[in-house]
Structure formats: C-alpha cells, structure tokens
Design an enzyme around this catalytic site. Structure first.
Site, PDB file in Angstrom:
ATOM      1  N   PHE A  66       0.828  -1.205   0.000  1.00  0.00           N
ATOM      2  CA  PHE A  66       0.000   0.000   0.000  1.00  0.00           C
ATOM      3  C   PHE A  66       0.865   1.259   0.000  1.00  0.00           C
ATOM      4  CE2 PHE A  66      -2.664   3.294   1.918  1.00  0.00           C
ATOM      5  CZ  PHE A  66      -3.802   3.189   1.122  1.00  0.00           C
ATOM      6  N   ILE A  91      -0.862 -11.250  -1.193  1.00  0.00           N
ATOM      7  CA  ILE A  91      -1.378 -12.622  -1.300  1.00  0.00           C
ATOM      8  C   ILE A  91      -2.799 -12.652  -0.751  1.00  0.00           C
ATOM      9  CG2 ILE A  91      -1.053 -15.031  -0.595  1.00  0.00           C
ATOM     10  CD1 ILE A  91       1.986 -14.386  -0.414  1.00  0.00           C
ATOM     11  N   THR A  95     -10.234 -12.218   3.694  1.00  0.00           N
ATOM     12  CA  THR A  95     -11.087 -11.033   3.675  1.00  0.00           C
ATOM     13  C   THR A  95     -10.932 -10.283   2.360  1.00  0.00           C
ATOM     14  OG1 THR A  95      -9.427  -9.532   4.583  1.00  0.00           O
ATOM     15  CG2 THR A  95     -10.723 -10.808   6.175  1.00  0.00           C
ATOM     16  N   HIS A  97      -9.695  -7.444   2.016  1.00  0.00           N
ATOM     17  CA  HIS A  97      -8.528  -6.566   2.135  1.00  0.00           C
ATOM     18  C   HIS A  97      -7.674  -6.638   0.865  1.00  0.00           C
ATOM     19  CE1 HIS A  97      -5.301  -4.434   4.223  1.00  0.00           C
ATOM     20  NE2 HIS A  97      -4.459  -5.370   3.816  1.00  0.00           N
ATOM     21  N   PHE A 122       4.578  -0.904 -12.182  1.00  0.00           N
ATOM     22  CA  PHE A 122       3.831  -1.770 -11.270  1.00  0.00           C
ATOM     23  C   PHE A 122       4.451  -3.169 -11.287  1.00  0.00           C
ATOM     24  CE2 PHE A 122       0.244  -4.629 -10.321  1.00  0.00           C
ATOM     25  CZ  PHE A 122      -0.279  -4.041  -9.183  1.00  0.00           C
ATOM     26  N   ARG A 136       6.529 -16.757  -9.367  1.00  0.00           N
ATOM     27  CA  ARG A 136       6.683 -15.528 -10.147  1.00  0.00           C
ATOM     28  C   ARG A 136       7.775 -14.610  -9.600  1.00  0.00           C
ATOM     29  NH1 ARG A 136       2.021 -17.814 -10.409  1.00  0.00           N
ATOM     30  NH2 ARG A 136       0.712 -17.688 -12.269  1.00  0.00           N
TER      31      ARG A 136
END
Length: 164
Positions: A66, A91, A95, A97, A122, A136
């Site tokens: 974030f 990951i 929830t 979130h 990104f 990845r």
C-alpha cells in the site's frame, strides 16, 4: 492461462535498450519480504545487466505494498530519476482486504506516474497463494522484478526519445 505456458521473464526475442544513461528508483515493500527480496534481486540485477551504473540505482523500502505509491511519489520529489520501479506482493487472504489493496496500489502507481510525468512501474504480485508468488519471484514463471526492470528501461528510453 498464458502464464502456465512460458517463463514471462524471457526477453530473448526483444531488444532492450542500453540503460547506461538512466537513473532508476526502486521502492520495495517489506511485507512478504522473502518474495519482495527475490523481486528486488531480479530487478536490480537486470538493471545492471542492461548497463545501469550501480550509483544510478536508488533503493528504498516501505512497510507494505500500500505504501509503494507514497514511496514512489517521495522518491520522484527528491531524486532526479528516469523511472521508478515499485515491487511488492499481495497474497489473497480470507477477507476483501486483498481487493482494496491491489486496486489502491494499481491506481496509485498510475496516478504518481501521471503526476510526475515519469514512468512508474507496477511490479506487484497479486496472487492467490504463496506458491504462486514464489513461482513468479524467480520460480518457474520467471521473476516479475526482471519484467519490471525491463519495462522501466524501455519506458525511460521511450521518454528520452520523445524529448529529443
């Protein structure tokens, strides 16, 4: 899914510009450090492999994905850079979130790029589980950090071409 068919970090069929003239910032999330550390190593080494001088790579950490947006914004305010690479890993949990963080980071990275008129890349994994992230971040599907670095080089080169 196309990812299952190839290593996404294979750039053998594309031309990568020499990055010797460019300065890059890398902002790395500390959350999921095992994964983001591998992304960072891939990005950093790719920049070096494509001509970037070590002294022209500026690395900073932020607590989580974030905060990548704020980190990139601060970096572009205080450093003369050609591009910033944001590396993180979110990951999926139990929830919603996950959905909010992924959307906020994707939009935030775009907004910082538009605000500063500089490429902000990104390089954030958004996976269902840790194994997908490992796959990845240097695993069987390549390294998203490598992909982000190559993207940063290509975008910095494009911006340079357009101003000449």
């Amino acid at each position: 899914m196309a990812t299952q068919l190839k290593n996404l970090s294979d750039f053998s069929n594309t031309t990568i510009p020499n990055a010797g003239a460019y300065r890059f910032g890398i902002v790395v999330a500390e959350w999921n450090a095992k994964i983001t550390g591998a992304l960072y190593e891939g990005a950093y080494q790719s920049l070096l492999d494509n001509g970037t001088l070590d002294e022209n790579i500026f690395t900073y950490t932020v607590p989580g994905s974030f905060e990548l947006t704020s980190g990139a914004d601060l970096l572009l305010q205080h450093k003369n850079l050609d591009a910033v690479i944001c590396l993180g890993c979110v990951i999926q949990g139990e929830t919603r979130h996950f959905d909010f963080i992924c959307a906020a980071v994707a939009n935030g990275v775009t907004n910082v790029a538009v605000k500063h008129l500089k490429p902000v890349i990104f390089g954030v994994l958004t996976t269902d589980n840790e194994q997908q992230a490992i796959d990845r971040a240097g695993g069987k599907y390549g390294n998203k950090g490598v992909e982000a670095a190559v993207t940063a080089i290509k975008m910095a080169d494009l911006a340079n071409q357009l101003k000449n």
